[in-house]
Design a protein around this motif. Sequence first.
Motif, short mmCIF file in Angstrom:
data_model
loop_
_atom_site.label_atom_id
_atom_site.label_comp_id
_atom_site.label_asym_id
_atom_site.label_seq_id
_atom_site.Cartn_x
_atom_site.Cartn_y
_atom_site.Cartn_z
N PRO A 1 104.45 -123.07 27.94
CA PRO A 1 103.95 -122.07 27.01
C PRO A 1 104.66 -122.14 25.66
CG PRO A 1 104.59 -121.09 29.11
CD PRO A 1 105.11 -122.47 29.10
N ALA A 2 103.90 -121.94 24.58
CA ALA A 2 104.46 -122.00 23.24
C ALA A 2 103.98 -120.80 22.43
CB ALA A 2 104.03 -123.29 22.55
N GLY B 1 100.92 -113.14 31.45
CA GLY B 1 101.65 -113.08 32.72
C GLY B 1 102.91 -113.92 32.75
N ILE B 2 103.54 -114.11 31.58
CA ILE B 2 104.78 -114.88 31.55
C ILE B 2 105.86 -114.09 30.81
CG2 ILE B 2 103.67 -117.13 31.68
CD1 ILE B 2 103.97 -117.38 28.67
N GLY B 3 107.08 -114.57 30.90
CA GLY B 3 108.19 -113.90 30.23
C GLY B 3 108.76 -114.76 29.13
N VAL B 4 109.67 -114.17 28.35
CA VAL B 4 110.31 -114.87 27.23
C VAL B 4 110.95 -116.17 27.70
CG1 VAL B 4 112.24 -114.75 25.62
CG2 VAL B 4 110.70 -112.80 25.86
N SER B 5 111.56 -116.13 28.88
CA SER B 5 112.30 -117.30 29.33
C SER B 5 111.37 -118.46 29.70
CB SER B 5 113.17 -116.93 30.53
OG SER B 5 112.33 -116.39 31.54
N PRO C 1 112.61 -112.38 20.17
CA PRO C 1 113.24 -111.85 21.37
C PRO C 1 114.55 -112.59 21.65
CG PRO C 1 110.98 -112.59 21.82
CD PRO C 1 111.33 -113.02 20.43
N ALA C 2 115.53 -111.85 22.16
CA ALA C 2 116.76 -112.50 22.64
C ALA C 2 116.36 -113.34 23.85
CB ALA C 2 117.78 -111.44 23.02
N GLY C 3 117.23 -114.19 24.26
CA GLY C 3 116.95 -114.96 25.47
C GLY C 3 116.13 -116.21 25.21
N ILE C 4 115.89 -116.53 23.94
CA ILE C 4 115.28 -117.83 23.62
C ILE C 4 116.37 -118.72 23.07
CG2 ILE C 4 113.60 -119.07 22.23
CD1 ILE C 4 111.94 -116.57 22.06
N ASP C 5 116.50 -119.88 23.70
CA ASP C 5 117.49 -120.85 23.26
C ASP C 5 117.21 -121.25 21.81
OD1 ASP C 5 118.95 -123.17 22.79
OD2 ASP C 5 118.88 -123.75 24.91
#
Lengths: 615, 615
Positions: free
Chosen positions: B358-359, B522-526, B553-557
């Motif tokens: 996902p992008a 249906g997906i999350g940030v990670s 969002p935090a949690g994205i490299d």
Amino acid sequence: MKEQQMRVTFQPQGRSVSVLRGTTILEAAARAGLVIETPCGGAGTCGKCRVQVTANVNAPTAADERVLSATELNEGWRLACRYRVEAPVTVHVPETSLFGSEHQILATAESNVPKEVLPAIRKSYVELSPPTLEDDGPDLLRLEQSVGAFKADLPVVRHVAATLRAHGFKGTAVLADHRLIDFEVGDTRDRCFGVAFDIGTTTMVGELLSLRDGRELGVVSRMNPQVSFGDDVLSRIKHAATCAGCLDDMRLAVVRELAGMIDALCAEAKIGREHIYEAAFAGNTTMEHILCGVNPAQLGELPFVPAHARGLLVPAVELGIPIHHGALAYVFPIIGGFVGGDTVAGMLATRMDRIDGPALMVDIGTNGEIVLAHNGSFLAASTAAGPAFEGARIECGMRGTHGAIEKVFFDGDVRMEVIGNGPPAGICGSGLIDLVAELLSHGIVSPEGQLLSKHELPQGLPPAIAKRIQTGNDGDGRFVLFGGSSGRAKPGIILTQRDIREVQLGTGAIRAGISILLRKAGIGVSDLKSVLIAGGFGNFIRRSSAQRIGLLPAGIDHQKIRYVGNTSLAGAKVALLSTEARRQGEELARRVKHVDLSTAEGFHEEFAEAMLFPS
Amino acid sequence: MKEQQMRVTFQPQGRSVSVLRGTTILEAAARAGLVIETPCGGAGTCGKCRVQVTANVNAPTAADERVLSATELNEGWRLACRYRVEAPVTVHVPETSLFGSEHQILATAESNVPKEVLPAIRKSYVELSPPTLEDDGPDLLRLEQSVGAFKADLPVVRHVAATLRAHGFKGTAVLADHRLIDFEVGDTRDRCFGVAFDIGTTTMVGELLSLRDGRELGVVSRMNPQVSFGDDVLSRIKHAATCAGCLDDMRLAVVRELAGMIDALCAEAKIGREHIYEAAFAGNTTMEHILCGVNPAQLGELPFVPAHARGLLVPAVELGIPIHHGALAYVFPIIGGFVGGDTVAGMLATRMDRIDGPALMVDIGTNGEIVLAHNGSFLAASTAAGPAFEGARIECGMRGTHGAIEKVFFDGDVRMEVIGNGPPAGICGSGLIDLVAELLSHGIVSPEGQLLSKHELPQGLPPAIAKRIQTGNDGDGRFVLFGGSSGRAKPGIILTQRDIREVQLGTGAIRAGISILLRKAGIGVSDLKSVLIAGGFGNFIRRSSAQRIGLLPAGIDHQKIRYVGNTSLAGAKVALLSTEARRQGEELARRVKHVDLSTAEGFHEEFAEAMLFPS
């Protein structure tokens, strides 16, 4: 005699024209674009042209009484070729009296002929569901879901959203070949019109059509105003070169006249110009070039090359035609320098590609175009017939209108028929052909085209006729058709030696052209299965006279000769009503081999020989 | 300080821009449409943005010396993010320093990506054999034999014959999608240009391109003059409704500015406007409607429905764009009321349909558009981020130009970088994001967005920073960034409580939009494999600051976040250079599901939550 216009309405075709009192129904029908069968050439003998006049019917003529039964006469049946309009009438034209071309085009069972009216223009009335939060698609996509995919013109994109919202998401989409050109308020499907034009060198004819069902709504005919710049195409080409604005002067003259014709058609049919969405134009190469503002200079120089060849589909506004702002204009494809869109239209209208050949089409106008169909290929040529048959360059010539001597025969003396039944004002093409034919048959004109002097005349010539051969002030011979006398100031209606030369040139050019095409195809006159005579005045030519003077080769059975009327207009109409027919026309144009007669082997010999009238 | 324009030329790309003295090469490159890789966010640490300055090179900065070798420094290699232009320079940008999008589009090995420049416009130089008696075909058919079948525009039909004859049957045919739009004297193949435009609510950028080889010939950027009618799309929509001529006033304002931009591009590249044959425009739905003269009224009312959706291909003259008289204008397809052609262009430029998903793409402008690609389907939404990041509605806000504080960090006191190195005149988007991030990190602004008062401040705050927290005349808190003091008439450059609310609204709207799209998929940030930050100023945002304030969002490299520059312009460019890409863009636009956030389930809760800065 006061000129009086009479309205003639034809049913079930629904067409009507205004004609001068005294015009025959046959001629009125031709002017309305209806080609009535006349195997006898309008002599009142074959009975094929029978029509029913529903009220105010004239008393039967002798010809009517010979051919029709008493019951038929009581029911108003008359011969169209004999009936002279004396009051506004409605005429019922049965299918059996109509020449087949139109039906071959639009209503026969032939395989790939369009059976329905399928024009480029299509209207769809829609009632769309207004957008909601759940259904928030863009307006034009919503419209596409109802009418199919399209590309949209900017003007309609600019107003469609407001129109939809102001009118409950209902309205009529106007599509031109999958391009949305308008979105109209309300249900306007019954206001969907097109206009077809034949742009002749001398005469222009326009016809208004319903694009919904192909119904004809009116016909109008006008002189091409360019005649003031010269009476044949070469003089127009020359005029275009004489000044910077001369081409545009001629173009604008035509466009103004076309605008007037459109206005007249709209007024008659009680419709608005903005509901005409397409115009189709067929004309010879030079006329089409000038209409499009394309300088025809190179058409006046060897090797006579047109600028464009394929049909042009352009915005009507670019041509200056005042119809719907998004309307299209279709200008017929061109074959060569002097074989133009009118010939393509003629081939399309008569379906020359399906006729049982070998077949010949001769379109008699200011130019004489000739097409020979044989074994699936086509040869076409153009001859500078000159405007003699349209009454020009003839001492007492005139167009086939009120006062024109349109028929001549010798019966102890000269007998003639005059359009309008009044005193004659001049002689038109069909009368001219008759007269020259009679002069030849009576030995007054030699096969070389010499009008004999009194002392050379054959024995036994009726004195009333012999008396008409006189000598003009110029010392040349002349034949006095009406009034006047030798040496008087007012010579009456005469035929001069020079007139005979013009007829000789015209017939010689056409007959030589026919000979060259036949020779190129390797066939003879007797091989021809049909000969189609096209052109506005073709219908009024008597076949026997045309063959007598050599306009048509001898040796063709009368039954093979058919008059097909104004096929240029008929073809333009067909193209307007069917994009498939238009495609076929484009294809036909490219299949035709253009024969340049001036450089064709043997033409000059053929021409010299054809200048001799048949003995 | 006198503003001084410096010319920066990039090689081998051949682009150049004029920038103010003190602008970084990174920014100059972005303005020239070149996206240089900056994984460290322009912090001078990763060394990815290395470029070679070929003459008049500045002395190395400390960052240059840390990252580059002595040999490299001697050869003129520098970090683009650190190098401030002090003189006109030529900069060599190696392939390895460029962000991949451009190459992915036009030069990668991916299967159906066009490897060649194949625009709608094609020029062919021809030398035809002049017609002869044996070869007397019409001019345009003769031309078709050389260049392939076409339909011809009327203006070229009007002059082609004369042009051929005056110039030995040689010349250059100009074809637009199989339509002949011109026939030019001589061989003009090297004069074949197009122009691509990004029409932003605040900023417009245009780029001149060679349609022969895709070479870029110049970039120009101007304010959208419609800002005088309101600074966001809703105010423009409202203005259009206030008077009969208001829509046209706005349209003409843009068209005039575009004409000026075209003139500037032509002057710079020393070419004539008449050699620009196509223009492509990408903008948001409202900007495209106004450009086309389509009233955007219904975009201001539920359910926000655009008038048109598919790309419009219309004559450029109909839009009023002064280029070649037969030129085309392509206006990008629209997805929905607030997700327009700029988003489609962005998806096309970054090939979101081919990215390993996902992008997520976030285009930060006056509106924040968000696209999520997942499992071959696309969700798109628009958020009213407001013009805060473009400097508007911020007390001391300004665009990222001369005098703007573009970077802020706290190091005992406030440290900042100012574009042009002079005294600061205001703060631009990237500086604003830095500042709010630092205020949050130092506990000066609470997660609720409250600027704490002096007595609420955390322990251990450096005194130099604590001193900057003051109370304005209105009783509200403020942070003094530069100059000024409490209660004085000239308050210096400050950040107000209201400014923080604007930032909170902008970041909250974008983050809530991202959350809703992720939830719908249906997906999350990670799960995200990449996040593309688009928009004119996106390149200058520091990722850590953007995540600190919750814009991303935090949690994205960090490694997953890429800056892709002005993708609206890049997409317009791609569409100009490849009709196949244009077709793909049309298809992409229809594949995207438009999510209306204002009515999406859970949006208001997400928005309320996103209004809280991350703690």
